[in-house]
Design a protein around this motif. Sequence first.
Motif, PDB file in Angstrom:
ATOM      1  N   GLN A  90      25.204  12.170  30.323  1.00 21.02           N
ATOM      2  CA  GLN A  90      24.629  11.392  29.224  1.00 21.02           C
ATOM      3  C   GLN A  90      23.106  11.273  29.297  1.00 21.02           C
ATOM      4  O   GLN A  90      22.443  11.335  28.253  1.00 21.02           O
ATOM      5  CB  GLN A  90      25.267  10.008  29.159  1.00 21.02           C
ATOM      6  N   PRO A  91      22.498  11.102  30.472  1.00 15.85           N
ATOM      7  CA  PRO A  91      21.023  11.039  30.500  1.00 15.85           C
ATOM      8  C   PRO A  91      20.369  12.319  29.992  1.00 15.85           C
ATOM      9  O   PRO A  91      19.281  12.264  29.407  1.00 15.85           O
ATOM     10  CB  PRO A  91      20.699  10.800  31.981  1.00 15.85           C
ATOM     11  N   ALA A  95      17.626  12.441  27.112  1.00 14.24           N
ATOM     12  CA  ALA A  95      16.316  13.042  27.362  1.00 14.24           C
ATOM     13  C   ALA A  95      15.984  14.098  26.311  1.00 14.24           C
ATOM     14  O   ALA A  95      14.856  14.149  25.798  1.00 14.24           O
ATOM     15  CB  ALA A  95      16.279  13.651  28.753  1.00 14.24           C
ATOM     16  N   ILE A  96      16.950  14.934  25.966  1.00 10.79           N
ATOM     17  CA  ILE A  96      16.703  15.959  24.954  1.00 10.79           C
ATOM     18  C   ILE A  96      16.464  15.308  23.593  1.00 10.79           C
ATOM     19  O   ILE A  96      15.547  15.690  22.851  1.00 10.79           O
ATOM     20  CB  ILE A  96      17.867  16.970  24.908  1.00 10.79           C
ATOM     21  N   GLY A  97      17.267  14.299  23.265  1.00 14.81           N
ATOM     22  CA  GLY A  97      17.061  13.577  22.008  1.00 14.81           C
ATOM     23  C   GLY A  97      15.716  12.873  21.966  1.00 14.81           C
ATOM     24  O   GLY A  97      15.024  12.886  20.946  1.00 14.81           O
ATOM     25  N   PHE A 100      13.021  15.490  21.381  1.00 19.94           N
ATOM     26  CA  PHE A 100      12.970  15.855  19.971  1.00 19.94           C
ATOM     27  C   PHE A 100      12.306  14.754  19.140  1.00 19.94           C
ATOM     28  O   PHE A 100      11.547  15.032  18.212  1.00 19.94           O
ATOM     29  CB  PHE A 100      14.364  16.142  19.420  1.00 19.94           C
ATOM     30  N   ALA A 101      12.600  13.489  19.470  1.00 27.48           N
ATOM     31  CA  ALA A 101      12.026  12.376  18.713  1.00 27.48           C
ATOM     32  C   ALA A 101      10.505  12.348  18.885  1.00 27.48           C
ATOM     33  O   ALA A 101       9.764  12.176  17.913  1.00 27.48           O
ATOM     34  CB  ALA A 101      12.639  11.052  19.161  1.00 27.48           C
ATOM     35  N   PHE A 102      10.026  12.517  20.104  1.00 26.58           N
ATOM     36  CA  PHE A 102       8.580  12.513  20.315  1.00 26.58           C
ATOM     37  C   PHE A 102       7.927  13.746  19.696  1.00 26.58           C
ATOM     38  O   PHE A 102       6.803  13.665  19.186  1.00 26.58           O
ATOM     39  CB  PHE A 102       8.251  12.411  21.805  1.00 26.58           C
ATOM     40  N   TRP A 114      17.562  15.872  14.096  1.00 30.97           N
ATOM     41  CA  TRP A 114      18.194  16.450  15.285  1.00 30.97           C
ATOM     42  C   TRP A 114      18.193  15.450  16.436  1.00 30.97           C
ATOM     43  O   TRP A 114      19.099  15.447  17.265  1.00 30.97           O
ATOM     44  CB  TRP A 114      17.459  17.718  15.719  1.00 30.97           C
ATOM     45  N   ALA A 115      17.164  14.613  16.503  1.00 27.55           N
ATOM     46  CA  ALA A 115      17.014  13.680  17.608  1.00 27.55           C
ATOM     47  C   ALA A 115      18.004  12.524  17.537  1.00 27.55           C
ATOM     48  O   ALA A 115      18.601  12.149  18.554  1.00 27.55           O
ATOM     49  CB  ALA A 115      15.587  13.142  17.648  1.00 27.55           C
ATOM     50  N   ALA A 116      18.186  11.951  16.368  1.00 31.30           N
ATOM     51  CA  ALA A 116      19.022  10.759  16.228  1.00 31.30           C
ATOM     52  C   ALA A 116      20.461  10.988  16.700  1.00 31.30           C
ATOM     53  O   ALA A 116      20.983  10.173  17.473  1.00 31.30           O
ATOM     54  CB  ALA A 116      18.989  10.256  14.796  1.00 31.30           C
ATOM     55  N   PRO A 117      21.139  12.071  16.284  1.00 34.25           N
ATOM     56  CA  PRO A 117      22.506  12.261  16.793  1.00 34.25           C
ATOM     57  C   PRO A 117      22.557  12.461  18.313  1.00 34.25           C
ATOM     58  O   PRO A 117      23.459  11.935  18.974  1.00 34.25           O
ATOM     59  CB  PRO A 117      22.991  13.526  16.076  1.00 34.25           C
ATOM     60  N   LEU A 118      21.596  13.193  18.866  1.00 32.51           N
ATOM     61  CA  LEU A 118      21.591  13.391  20.312  1.00 32.51           C
ATOM     62  C   LEU A 118      21.377  12.077  21.056  1.00 32.51           C
ATOM     63  O   LEU A 118      22.024  11.813  22.075  1.00 32.51           O
ATOM     64  CB  LEU A 118      20.509  14.390  20.706  1.00 32.51           C
ATOM     65  N   ILE A 119      20.478  11.250  20.548  1.00 31.31           N
ATOM     66  CA  ILE A 119      20.239   9.949  21.177  1.00 31.31           C
ATOM     67  C   ILE A 119      21.475   9.071  21.065  1.00 31.31           C
ATOM     68  O   ILE A 119      21.877   8.417  22.040  1.00 31.31           O
ATOM     69  CB  ILE A 119      19.004   9.273  20.551  1.00 31.31           C
ATOM     70  N   LEU A 120      22.107   9.041  19.903  1.00 34.21           N
ATOM     71  CA  LEU A 120      23.303   8.219  19.725  1.00 34.21           C
ATOM     72  C   LEU A 120      24.461   8.703  20.589  1.00 34.21           C
ATOM     73  O   LEU A 120      25.186   7.892  21.184  1.00 34.21           O
ATOM     74  CB  LEU A 120      23.701   8.185  18.251  1.00 34.21           C
TER      75      LEU A 120
END
Length: 138
Positions: A90-91, A95-97, A100-102, A114-120
Amino acid sequence: MKEQGKIFAGFAAFILIMAVVYGVWTTHSDHGTEAAGTTALFLAFGLCAFIAFYLGFTSKRVDTGAGDNPEAEVSDDAGEMGFFAPHSWQPLSLAIGGAFAFCGVIFGWWLMFWAAPLILIGLFGWVFEFYRGENQNQ
Protein backbone atom coordinates in the motif's frame (compact mmCIF):
# COMPACT_ATOMS: atom_id res chain seq x y z
CA MET A 1 9.44 10.01 26.97
CA LYS A 2 9.71 12.86 29.41
CA GLU A 3 13.29 13.61 28.35
CA GLN A 4 12.40 13.58 24.66
CA GLY A 5 9.57 16.01 25.42
CA LYS A 6 12.03 18.35 27.12
CA ILE A 7 14.37 18.13 24.14
CA PHE A 8 11.58 19.07 21.72
CA ALA A 9 10.45 21.87 24.04
CA GLY A 10 14.01 23.21 23.87
CA PHE A 11 13.95 22.95 20.07
CA ALA A 12 10.63 24.79 20.02
CA ALA A 13 11.93 27.60 22.23
CA PHE A 14 15.07 27.98 20.11
CA ILE A 15 13.11 28.02 16.85
CA LEU A 16 10.65 30.57 18.26
CA ILE A 17 13.50 32.88 19.24
CA MET A 18 15.10 32.46 15.81
CA ALA A 19 11.76 33.09 14.07
CA VAL A 20 11.28 36.37 15.93
CA VAL A 21 14.88 37.44 15.27
CA TYR A 22 14.60 36.47 11.60
CA GLY A 23 11.28 38.25 11.23
CA VAL A 24 12.58 41.46 12.78
CA TRP A 25 15.84 41.26 10.83
CA THR A 26 14.15 40.81 7.46
CA THR A 27 11.55 43.48 8.20
CA HIS A 28 14.26 46.11 8.69
CA SER A 29 16.14 45.03 5.60
CA ASP A 30 16.55 47.27 2.54
CA HIS A 31 15.00 44.57 0.35
CA GLY A 32 11.58 44.51 2.02
CA THR A 33 9.98 41.80 4.11
CA GLU A 34 10.60 38.11 3.56
CA ALA A 35 7.50 36.30 4.74
CA ALA A 36 8.23 32.76 3.54
CA GLY A 37 11.16 32.11 5.86
CA THR A 38 9.44 33.66 8.86
CA THR A 39 6.32 31.61 8.20
CA ALA A 40 8.37 28.43 7.82
CA LEU A 41 10.14 29.07 11.11
CA PHE A 42 6.88 29.70 12.96
CA LEU A 43 5.43 26.51 11.47
CA ALA A 44 8.54 24.59 12.56
CA PHE A 45 8.04 26.03 16.05
CA GLY A 46 4.45 24.78 16.00
CA LEU A 47 5.51 21.29 14.94
CA CYS A 48 8.14 21.07 17.69
CA ALA A 49 5.65 22.39 20.25
CA PHE A 50 3.07 19.78 19.19
CA ILE A 51 5.59 16.97 19.54
CA ALA A 52 6.80 18.28 22.91
CA PHE A 53 3.21 18.49 24.17
CA TYR A 54 2.40 14.99 22.92
CA LEU A 55 5.49 13.43 24.48
CA GLY A 56 4.96 15.27 27.77
CA PHE A 57 1.28 14.32 27.87
CA THR A 58 1.95 10.69 26.97
CA SER A 59 4.79 10.33 29.47
CA LYS A 60 2.27 10.82 32.30
CA ARG A 61 0.21 7.85 31.13
CA VAL A 62 2.92 5.28 30.38
CA ASP A 63 5.59 3.62 32.47
CA THR A 64 8.97 5.29 32.81
CA GLY A 65 11.29 4.04 30.10
CA ALA A 66 15.01 3.45 30.25
CA GLY A 67 15.58 6.77 28.47
CA ASP A 68 14.19 8.64 31.49
CA ASN A 69 16.51 6.91 33.96
CA PRO A 70 19.97 8.54 34.06
CA GLU A 71 21.54 5.33 35.43
CA ALA A 72 20.00 2.98 32.85
CA GLU A 73 22.00 0.68 30.64
CA VAL A 74 21.42 0.13 26.92
CA SER A 75 20.25 -3.42 27.65
CA ASP A 76 17.41 -2.08 29.83
CA ASP A 77 15.50 -1.13 26.68
CA ALA A 78 15.88 -4.61 25.15
CA GLY A 79 12.88 -6.74 24.35
CA GLU A 80 9.70 -6.45 22.36
CA MET A 81 8.89 -2.88 21.37
CA GLY A 82 5.36 -3.47 20.11
CA PHE A 83 3.42 -4.67 17.08
CA PHE A 84 4.58 -3.63 13.64
CA ALA A 85 2.72 -4.35 10.42
CA PRO A 86 4.23 -6.94 8.07
CA HIS A 87 5.23 -6.12 4.50
CA SER A 88 2.69 -4.12 2.56
CA TRP A 89 2.29 -2.87 -1.01
CA GLN A 90 0.00 0.00 0.00
CA PRO A 91 2.76 2.59 0.66
CA LEU A 92 3.98 2.05 -2.92
CA SER A 93 0.54 2.93 -4.28
CA LEU A 94 0.41 6.01 -2.06
CA ALA A 95 3.89 7.09 -3.15
CA ILE A 96 3.13 6.72 -6.86
CA GLY A 97 -0.19 8.53 -6.43
CA GLY A 98 1.51 11.30 -4.47
CA ALA A 99 4.20 11.62 -7.13
CA PHE A 100 1.52 11.95 -9.81
CA ALA A 101 -0.31 14.53 -7.68
CA PHE A 102 2.80 16.67 -7.24
CA CYS A 103 3.63 16.33 -10.92
CA GLY A 104 0.04 17.42 -11.62
CA VAL A 105 0.75 20.71 -9.89
CA ILE A 106 3.78 21.19 -12.13
CA PHE A 107 2.70 19.82 -15.53
CA GLY A 108 -1.06 19.97 -15.51
CA TRP A 109 -4.05 19.25 -13.32
CA TRP A 110 -5.14 16.44 -15.64
CA LEU A 111 -2.63 14.19 -13.82
CA MET A 112 -4.89 14.35 -10.76
CA PHE A 113 -7.27 11.99 -12.57
CA TRP A 114 -4.51 9.37 -12.38
CA ALA A 115 -3.32 10.38 -8.91
CA ALA A 116 -6.63 10.36 -7.04
CA PRO A 117 -7.51 6.68 -7.67
CA LEU A 118 -3.99 5.54 -6.78
CA ILE A 119 -4.03 7.56 -3.56
CA LEU A 120 -7.49 6.25 -2.63
CA ILE A 121 -6.53 2.63 -3.38
CA GLY A 122 -3.39 2.96 -1.28
CA LEU A 123 -5.16 4.74 1.56
CA PHE A 124 -8.11 2.35 1.81
CA GLY A 125 -5.84 -0.66 1.32
CA TRP A 126 -3.57 0.43 4.13
CA VAL A 127 -6.41 1.28 6.53
CA PHE A 128 -8.25 -2.01 5.95
CA GLU A 129 -5.14 -4.16 5.56
CA PHE A 130 -5.84 -6.21 8.69
CA TYR A 131 -9.50 -6.85 7.89
CA ARG A 132 -8.98 -9.07 4.85
CA GLY A 133 -6.37 -11.24 3.16
CA GLU A 134 -3.42 -13.03 4.72
CA ASN A 135 -2.99 -10.47 7.52
CA GLN A 136 -6.60 -10.73 8.72
CA ASN A 137 -6.88 -10.96 12.50
CA GLN A 138 -8.81 -13.99 13.66
